[in-house]
Write a protein that holds these residues in place. Structure first.
Motif, PDB file in Angstrom:
ATOM      1  N   LEU A  36      40.124  41.215  37.464  1.00  0.00           N
ATOM      2  CA  LEU A  36      39.398  39.974  37.686  1.00  0.00           C
ATOM      3  C   LEU A  36      38.150  40.314  38.485  1.00  0.00           C
ATOM      4  CD1 LEU A  36      42.393  37.703  38.767  1.00  0.00           C
ATOM      5  CD2 LEU A  36      41.521  38.128  36.455  1.00  0.00           C
ATOM      6  N   ASP A  37      36.984  39.916  37.963  1.00  0.00           N
ATOM      7  CA  ASP A  37      35.719  40.251  38.602  1.00  0.00           C
ATOM      8  C   ASP A  37      35.255  39.066  39.450  1.00  0.00           C
ATOM      9  OD1 ASP A  37      33.139  41.002  39.327  1.00  0.00           O
ATOM     10  OD2 ASP A  37      32.837  42.125  37.469  1.00  0.00           O
TER      11      ASP A  37
ATOM     12  N   HIS B  51      31.888  37.540  38.838  1.00  0.00           N
ATOM     13  CA  HIS B  51      31.706  36.761  37.600  1.00  0.00           C
ATOM     14  C   HIS B  51      32.798  35.701  37.495  1.00  0.00           C
ATOM     15  CE1 HIS B  51      29.418  40.474  36.706  1.00  0.00           C
ATOM     16  NE2 HIS B  51      28.636  39.666  36.006  1.00  0.00           N
ATOM     17  N   GLN B  52      32.915  34.886  38.575  1.00  0.00           N
ATOM     18  CA  GLN B  52      33.845  33.744  38.580  1.00  0.00           C
ATOM     19  C   GLN B  52      35.275  34.136  38.213  1.00  0.00           C
ATOM     20  OE1 GLN B  52      30.631  33.231  36.709  1.00  0.00           O
ATOM     21  NE2 GLN B  52      29.991  32.918  38.828  1.00  0.00           N
ATOM     22  N   LYS B  53      35.693  35.307  38.668  1.00  0.00           N
ATOM     23  CA  LYS B  53      37.055  35.812  38.440  1.00  0.00           C
ATOM     24  C   LYS B  53      37.377  35.976  36.953  1.00  0.00           C
ATOM     25  CE  LYS B  53      38.849  33.854  42.779  1.00  0.00           C
ATOM     26  NZ  LYS B  53      37.606  33.199  43.214  1.00  0.00           N
ATOM     27  N   GLU B  54      36.343  36.198  36.150  1.00  0.00           N
ATOM     28  CA  GLU B  54      36.554  36.446  34.714  1.00  0.00           C
ATOM     29  C   GLU B  54      37.323  37.754  34.536  1.00  0.00           C
ATOM     30  OE1 GLU B  54      33.934  36.837  30.576  1.00  0.00           O
ATOM     31  OE2 GLU B  54      32.958  36.178  32.434  1.00  0.00           O
ATOM     32  N   ARG B  55      38.135  37.803  33.492  1.00  0.00           N
ATOM     33  CA  ARG B  55      38.997  38.960  33.244  1.00  0.00           C
ATOM     34  C   ARG B  55      38.302  39.960  32.322  1.00  0.00           C
ATOM     35  NH1 ARG B  55      45.173  38.317  33.386  1.00  0.00           N
ATOM     36  NH2 ARG B  55      46.014  40.321  32.714  1.00  0.00           N
TER      37      ARG B  55
END
Length: 314
Positions: free
Chosen positions: A204-205, A208-212
């Motif tokens: 989770l980044d 980048h809004q915890k995008e996977r």
């Protein structure tokens, strides 16, 4: 525990004085009077633990080489957590909840436990100290769950540092928590460092809004800010520092995730207790349970363990 912070400090100091006479454990205090416990093995390796937050502030080899990073701008002003070492993030990691950043455990005075419940494992030849945190009435107002958080910090004959956490639900109802050992490793130059053991993992980044995403490289290297949670990792991760010719090996149990963080140049300038250029000398790699909270039923106990070692590398 309806005590003021001053009373808590005094109680902690008294408890420390009474129990810090164990072989290999020395009692001292920081400039605020907070007790510090220095663990030292027969070869001269050491670890320093503050009762403020139960935080490891120093881990040195037998050659007195410091392995953990502490910022030159760190603020030693309780209840603020110190920037560096190994702060414990509990019962929340980051801003993933309604509590303050990284939860409250790192801001509280812990107590030495003279007779903790028995702990499985081989502690022969190890110097160790047992700490205990229970919620205050103020804590209960913001997180209404009764718990006992036991922490054993141990230093082995070979200099390996182990943190073992046991969290027990002494509530009448379930509760869930996240946890991370937010370990600041001291490195020569972040651009010369790589992390192995994360290849092919999903992460989770947080930038980048915890995008996977999925890790594509054979090793993680650093050219800009990194703030990631790697999911369902193996129990061993390595941090290779080419310039210092050493490798940190992180072994963990009960901690499925790995957090990797370096603020890089722009973010560092916005962090009050971090020097503008200090990002080059630090890397956080945490054993953690972040993505999936740990839930305990009444009377249940969770155990997590982090072992850190350092090896020479070519």
């Amino acid at each position: 525990m309806n005590t003021t912070s001053g009373e808590s400090d005094n109680r902690a100091a008294a408890t420390a004085t009474a129990t810090a006479t164990a072989a290999g454990v020395e009692l001292t205090k920081d400039k605020n009077g907070i007790p510090l416990l220095v663990l030292r093995n027969n070869r001269g390796a050491s670890a320093t633990v503050s009762l403020q937050g139960g935080q490891v502030l120093s881990w040195k080899t037998e050659r007195r080489e410091e392995l953990l990073f502490i910022s030159n701008k760190a603020i030693f002003s309780p209840p603020k957590a110190v920037r560096g070492g190994i702060p414990i993030c509990f019962p929340q990691f980051g801003n993933r909840g309604t509590l303050e950043q990284h939860g409250f455990a790192r801001n509280k005075i812990w107590f030495i436990e003279k007779d903790p419940p028995s702990l499985a494992g081989d502690f022969n030849g190890k110097v160790y100290i047992d700490l205990l945190l229970k919620p205050s009435e103020d804590d209960m107002k913001i997180w209404p769950h009764r718990f006992e958080f036991r922490l054993r910090v141990s230093l082995a004959a070979d200099g390996n540092l182990t943190l073992t956490s046991r969290i027990r639900n002494v509530n009448g109802k379930n509760f869930s928590f996240s946890i991370a050992y937010h370990t600041y490793f001291s490195v020569s130059d972040i651009s010369e460092v790589r992390v192995e053991g994360l290849e092919t993992l999903d992460y989770l980044d947080n930038l980048h809004q915890k995008e996977r995403f999925t890790e594509q490289g054979d090793a993680l290297t650093f050219e800009s800010e990194v703030d990631r949670v790697y999911l369902d990792s193996s129990n061993t991760v390595a941090v290779l520092d080419h310039e210092k010719k050493r490798t940190f090996v992180i072994r963990k149990e009960g901690l499925p995730d790995v957090v990797v963080w370096n603020p890089w140049e722009r973010k560092s300038k916005s962090i009050v207790d971090l020097g503008d250029e200090e990002y080059k000398q630090m890397l956080c790699v945490d054993g953690a349970a972040v993505e999936k909270s740990i839930t305990l039923r009444p009377g249940e106990e969770w155990t997590g363990r982090l072992e850190l070692s350092v090896l020479p590398c070519s």
